[in-house]
Design an enzyme around this catalytic site. Structure first.
Site, PDB file in Angstrom:
ATOM      1  N   THR A  54       0.854  -1.182   0.000  1.00  0.00           N
ATOM      2  CA  THR A  54       0.000   0.000   0.000  1.00  0.00           C
ATOM      3  C   THR A  54       0.897   1.241   0.000  1.00  0.00           C
ATOM      4  O   THR A  54       2.023   1.194   0.502  1.00  0.00           O
ATOM      5  CB  THR A  54      -0.938   0.012   1.229  1.00  0.00           C
ATOM      6  N   VAL A  73       1.078   4.275   1.592  1.00  0.00           N
ATOM      7  CA  VAL A  73       1.605   4.871   2.832  1.00  0.00           C
ATOM      8  C   VAL A  73       2.578   3.910   3.511  1.00  0.00           C
ATOM      9  O   VAL A  73       3.630   4.332   4.011  1.00  0.00           O
ATOM     10  CB  VAL A  73       0.453   5.278   3.784  1.00  0.00           C
ATOM     11  N   CYS A  74       2.273   2.619   3.495  1.00  0.00           N
ATOM     12  CA  CYS A  74       3.172   1.629   4.092  1.00  0.00           C
ATOM     13  C   CYS A  74       4.509   1.598   3.346  1.00  0.00           C
ATOM     14  O   CYS A  74       5.572   1.509   3.966  1.00  0.00           O
ATOM     15  CB  CYS A  74       2.527   0.247   4.087  1.00  0.00           C
ATOM     16  N   THR A  75       4.447   1.698   2.034  1.00  0.00           N
ATOM     17  CA  THR A  75       5.667   1.754   1.228  1.00  0.00           C
ATOM     18  C   THR A  75       6.499   2.968   1.608  1.00  0.00           C
ATOM     19  O   THR A  75       7.710   2.859   1.846  1.00  0.00           O
ATOM     20  CB  THR A  75       5.308   1.785  -0.276  1.00  0.00           C
ATOM     21  N   MET A  90       8.205   2.498   5.090  1.00  0.00           N
ATOM     22  CA  MET A  90       9.377   1.626   5.092  1.00  0.00           C
ATOM     23  C   MET A  90      10.549   2.259   4.324  1.00  0.00           C
ATOM     24  O   MET A  90      11.697   2.134   4.732  1.00  0.00           O
ATOM     25  CB  MET A  90       9.040   0.243   4.521  1.00  0.00           C
TER      26      MET A  90
END
Length: 156
Positions: free
Chosen positions: A43, A45-47, A50
């Site tokens: 997703t 925002v998760c990308t 990280m």
């Protein structure tokens, strides 16, 4: 389920990372550890969350801190995602089975959704919780805030 609090002992864990390595919190005694939780891989925002850890990896090292990414995704997913978003140094751990067990221990598992909150939890050199912040799912955590906490200029 109660959110873990500053001053509590951090629950130990042993999980598998994106490189098929076992990672335990106790491996990092004498260092701070950032437990950076994202709901699900793949997703936007998760990308970005990280990648911010990866892009600041040297800064974390200079602050005697090991950044770790976490989600409930299985190891094969973590491996493919890490390669796709070009994570070279950051370890991302799979809290897949028992499903969300570590997130539950830290009080950030969303039982109704089957995944964790988006959260940053910092464990100090002695294994105590020194900072906890839970974010709205759609919000990218501010990496500068985290670095500020680690450098000692902010404590919550």
């Amino acid at each position: 389920m109660k959110l873990i609090s500053v001053g509590e002992n951090a629950p130990n864990f042993t999980l598998t990372d994106n490189n098929d390595q076992y990672v335990s919190l106790t491996n990092f005694q004498g260092k701070k550890v950032l437990l950076s939780w994202h709901p699900l891989a793949w997703t936007p925002v998760c990308t970005d969350q990280m990648r911010a850890l990866e892009n600041n990896f040297q800064t974390f090292q200079s602050l005697n801190t090991v950044p770790l990414g976490f989600s409930v995704d299985p190891v094969p997913c973590k491996k493919l995602w890490a390669a796709a978003i070009q994570l070279k140094q950051l370890q991302i751990l799979a809290d897949f089975w028992p499903h969300g067990q570590v997130a539950k221990q830290y009080g950030i598992f969303r039982e109704q959704d089957g995944y964790s909150e988006r959260a940053n939890i910092i464990v100090d050199e002695n294994g105590k919780i020194m900072w906890v912040k839970v974010y709205p799912s759609a919000q990218l955590p501010d990496i500068n805030e985290v670095l500020s906490v680690l450098s000692g200029s902010t404590r919550k």
